[in-house]
Every structure is written in C-alpha cells, then in structure tokens.
Design an enzyme around this catalytic site. Structure first.
Site, PDB file in Angstrom:
ATOM      1  N   ARG A  76       0.869  -1.212   0.159  1.00 48.97           N
ATOM      2  CA  ARG A  76       0.049  -0.066   0.004  1.00 48.97           C
ATOM      3  C   ARG A  76       0.707   1.300   0.151  1.00 48.97           C
ATOM      4  O   ARG A  76       1.719   1.124   0.806  1.00 48.97           O
ATOM      5  CB  ARG A  76      -0.955   0.167   1.164  1.00 48.97           C
ATOM      6  N   ASP A 132     -12.362 -10.477  -2.041  1.00 52.13           N
ATOM      7  CA  ASP A 132     -13.636 -10.097  -1.412  1.00 52.13           C
ATOM      8  C   ASP A 132     -14.948  -9.986  -2.325  1.00 52.13           C
ATOM      9  O   ASP A 132     -15.855  -9.757  -1.945  1.00 52.13           O
ATOM     10  CB  ASP A 132     -13.405  -8.724  -0.911  1.00 52.13           C
TER      11      ASP A 132
HETATM   12  P1  ADP Z   1      -7.225  -2.757  -2.656  1.00 53.58           P
HETATM   13  O1  ADP Z   1      -6.788  -2.532  -3.843  1.00 53.58           O
HETATM   14  O2  ADP Z   1      -6.696  -4.177  -2.184  1.00 53.58           O
HETATM   15  O3  ADP Z   1      -8.613  -2.296  -2.393  1.00 53.58           O
HETATM   16  P2  ADP Z   1      -5.955  -0.352  -0.978  1.00 53.58           P
HETATM   17  O4  ADP Z   1      -7.244   0.128  -1.090  1.00 53.58           O
HETATM   18  O5  ADP Z   1      -5.257  -0.520  -0.110  1.00 53.58           O
HETATM   19  O6  ADP Z   1      -6.096  -1.857  -1.807  1.00 53.58           O
HETATM   20  O7  ADP Z   1      -5.304   0.449  -2.260  1.00 53.58           O
HETATM   21  C1  ADP Z   1      -4.170   0.119  -2.800  1.00 53.58           C
HETATM   22  C2  ADP Z   1      -3.219   1.176  -2.972  1.00 53.58           C
HETATM   23  O8  ADP Z   1      -3.826   1.995  -4.105  1.00 53.58           O
HETATM   24  C3  ADP Z   1      -3.055   2.257  -2.164  1.00 53.58           C
HETATM   25  O9  ADP Z   1      -2.224   2.265  -1.024  1.00 53.58           O
HETATM   26  C4  ADP Z   1      -2.700   3.563  -2.721  1.00 53.58           C
HETATM   27  O10 ADP Z   1      -1.161   3.443  -3.324  1.00 53.58           O
HETATM   28  C5  ADP Z   1      -3.416   3.209  -4.039  1.00 53.58           C
HETATM   29  N1  ADP Z   1      -4.913   4.202  -3.979  1.00 53.58           N
HETATM   30  C6  ADP Z   1      -5.901   3.892  -3.392  1.00 53.58           C
HETATM   31  N2  ADP Z   1      -7.045   4.959  -3.364  1.00 53.58           N
HETATM   32  C7  ADP Z   1      -6.056   6.084  -3.963  1.00 53.58           C
HETATM   33  C8  ADP Z   1      -6.403   7.265  -4.130  1.00 53.58           C
HETATM   34  N3  ADP Z   1      -7.665   7.710  -3.836  1.00 53.58           N
HETATM   35  N4  ADP Z   1      -5.472   8.041  -4.668  1.00 53.58           N
HETATM   36  C9  ADP Z   1      -4.227   7.480  -5.059  1.00 53.58           C
HETATM   37  N5  ADP Z   1      -3.987   6.159  -4.608  1.00 53.58           N
HETATM   38  C10 ADP Z   1      -5.068   5.502  -4.385  1.00 53.58           C
END
Ligand code: ADP
Length: 327
Positions: A76, A132
């Site tokens: 992340r 999920d």
């Molecule tokens: P998943 O893809 O499993 O839902 P996360 O929600 O942790 O995982 O998102 C993974 C990564 O995507 C984050 O750590 C970040 O680097 C990037 N990311 C998520 N939301 C945003 C956002 N609003 N703006 C920029 N990067 C984002």
C-alpha cells in the site's frame, strides 16, 4: 493519447489474492507474443514511485501459475495518494518508455489507477484481483474462489468438532466491507446465521432462532460472521450469544489470513489467464482505462471511472435461502 502501446508495465497492488501470479503470467506472455516489451513493477504503486521496475521475459513467469501470493509483491503506497508521488511514478515510467499499464488489485487500487489515468497519458487496464469479490461489473474476481474454498474446508472441519461436543461455533471470515466470503462459505457449510456488512443484523431475532434450535436439540450450530459486520465481528457476536444463551457451549474461531494464501483453484487460474490475455488485447485495440471482467461467461469492459463508484449488491433472496435451509 492513442499512441501504439509497445511497452507494458504490470503490477499487483493492495490486498494479495491467490491467482495474481496466473494473471501476471498471462499478461506477460500475451504481451511478448505480440512483440511488446514487458516490465514488472515491484510492490504495487510503491515500485512505480521508487523506480523498482524489472524487465520480464517469458521465462521470468515460468512455474508461477500454481502459486499463491504474488511474485511482484504487493504493498500500500502512501506516496501514490499525493500528486507529487504520482508525478514521480509517471516520470519513472516515461524514462523506461512504458506506455501501457496493467493494474491487478481491488477497488482501492482501481481508485489509484483512475486518478493516475486521468492525470497522465498512460492508458491503464485494471484486473479485479481481490478475495472479497466486491467489484461491480464482473461475476468473478481473481482469488475469491480460492479464498471461499479455503473457508469452506476449514468450516467443515469445525463442524466435525462442533458435532462431537454439541457446541455452537462462531466463525469469523474475511470481509471488512463485503460479505461474499461469509455468504458463500456459510451457505456451502449449512450455517444457521450469516452476518455481513451489507445487511443489518437483528441480534434479538438471531438469538431467538438459536434458542429455538437449542430447544429442538439441533446438533450443530454454526454462525458465520464477516469481520466487518455491523455487530462487531466474531468476538462481539460470540460474546452476545454467550450472554444470552448461557447453557450453550460457545466457541469462536477466526480464520484470518489462511484465506489469502494457498494454491489458486482451477477457476481462479482460468479467469486470471483469460483476464490477463484480454488486458493486453485491450491495450492493443485502444480500449483504454477500463477494467476487465467476466459476466455470463463473456468478457466485459467497464470504465474504471464507473467501477470505483459502484459496489456489488447482495440480493435479499440470498438471506432468505440461508434462513429456510438452516431450519
Ligand atoms: P485494494 O486494491 O486491495 O482495495 P487499497 O485500498 O489498500 O487496496 O489500495 C491500494 C493502493 O492503491 C493504495 O495503497 C494506494 O497506493 C492506491 N490508492 C488507493 N486509493 C487511492 C486514491 N484515492 N488516490 C491515489 N492512490 C490510491
């Protein structure tokens, strides 16, 4: 914007899911088959920001289709949330001449991809990699089938010991915002109650139902709880049941991270392979900034902008089925 894509970067981001390796392999090999140069971006968006990018050949992805986790690692990235971080990431891609991107991840990763593709002239294709299954626009996400089968196998084992001791088991499965693992594993193992974030649980009604089953001396009682349900996860649910039904022997089992690991099932390997192949096809055909899904066994392309706005909905009928079948 519509320059020919010749160099593709691929990354896995956010929560890992079994089958990500099969997707990486499919993207890399389809790209190479079509004469493109392929790059692996390490640790999700972190590797993009920090320039941790490696050239991949066909051999680089040998012997990974059967492995859980992700050979590209995942992370992340806080920096990617900032415009400066994303600018750095863009500069790193430009330096290498990477002019197409495949992002394998969940809705958070798609949000990052959406922002990046709106800011810069590098087309992005998303592949839904999440245990999920909480992404609208696809019947499957890479990793869900493996995770849910891991949960089913574990709950079956719990059923044996629950039966031997006439115990009531509360089993917490993964799903902070989505109840699909709970719903599917609960139905497949004959749970009495399934608690999910998408539906409000009537605790009194749940306890009354369990009490009635106690009177009828029902042999096995399993309550499957998604970690993000409204009551407070498995621990809270077990506590409430213990308080309200003091005669019941209640046990709690939190399945946790075993649901993320393990060899991907055949379904996950096949959908990952199909999606990975089509991600490259999209970039070749100029179908940009979409995510690749499968609906009714056909490939389906949803703009990433739309994908991040919508959630999968859970039909009320599912809960009715749970109630009738566990009576
Ligand atoms: P998943 O893809 O499993 O839902 P996360 O929600 O942790 O995982 O998102 C993974 C990564 O995507 C984050 O750590 C970040 O680097 C990037 N990311 C998520 N939301 C945003 C956002 N609003 N703006 C920029 N990067 C984002």
């Amino acid at each position: 914007m519509k320059q020919k894509v010749t160099k593709i970067g691929v990354l896995t981001s956010g929560g890992d899911s079994p089958g990500m390796n099969a997707a990486i392999r499919a993207v890399v090999r389809t790209g190479i088959y079509n004469g493109m140069e392929m790059y692996g971006i390490m640790r999700g968006y972190s590797g993009m920001v920090e320039n941790d990018i490696v050239k991949l050949e066909s051999r680089s992805v040998a012997n990974i289709i059967q492995r859980g986790g992700t050979v590209l690692k995942t992370a992340r990235s806080k920096e990617f949330f900032t415009p400066e971080g994303r600018q750095k990431a863009y500069n790193n891609l430009k330096k290498l001449g990477i002019n197409g991107l495949v992002v394998i991840g969940g809705d958070g990763s798609f949000r990052g991809a959406q922002i990046f593709s709106n800011e810069f002239d590098i087309p992005v294709i998303g592949l839904p990699g999440t245990i999920d299954k909480d992404i609208a626009g696809t019947d499957f996400t890479i990793g869900f089938d493996t995770a849910v089968n891991t949960a089913v196998e574990a709950i079956d084992k719990i059923r044996d010991t629950a039966d031997a001791h006439d115990r009531l088991f509360v089993i917490e499965v993964m799903g902070r915002d989505a109840g699909y693992i709970a719903l599917h594993s609960g139905i497949a193992t004959g749970a009495e109650n399934i608690l999910i974030p998408e539906k409000k649980t009537d605790v009194e009604q749940m306890v009354a139902g369990l009490q009635e089953k106690e009177k009828r001396k029902k042999l096995v009682n399993l309550v499957v709880v998604a970690e993000g349900d409204g009551v407070g996860g498995g621990e809270e649910v077990a506590k409430i049941i213990k308080e309200k039904l003091p005669n019941q022997e209640v046990r709690l089992c939190i399945l946790g991270h075993i649901q993320r690991g393990g060899a991907p099932t055949c379904i996950d390997r096949v959908i990952a392979s199909r999606m990975g192949y089509h991600a490259v096809e999209c970039l070749m055909e100029g179908r940009y900034n979409v995510f690749v899904g499968i609906v009714n066994n056909r490939m389906c392309y949803t703009p990433i902008d739309e994908a991040v706005k919508k959630k999968q909905k859970i039909n009320d009928e599912w809960m009715k089925i749970v109630k009738i079948l566990s009576s």
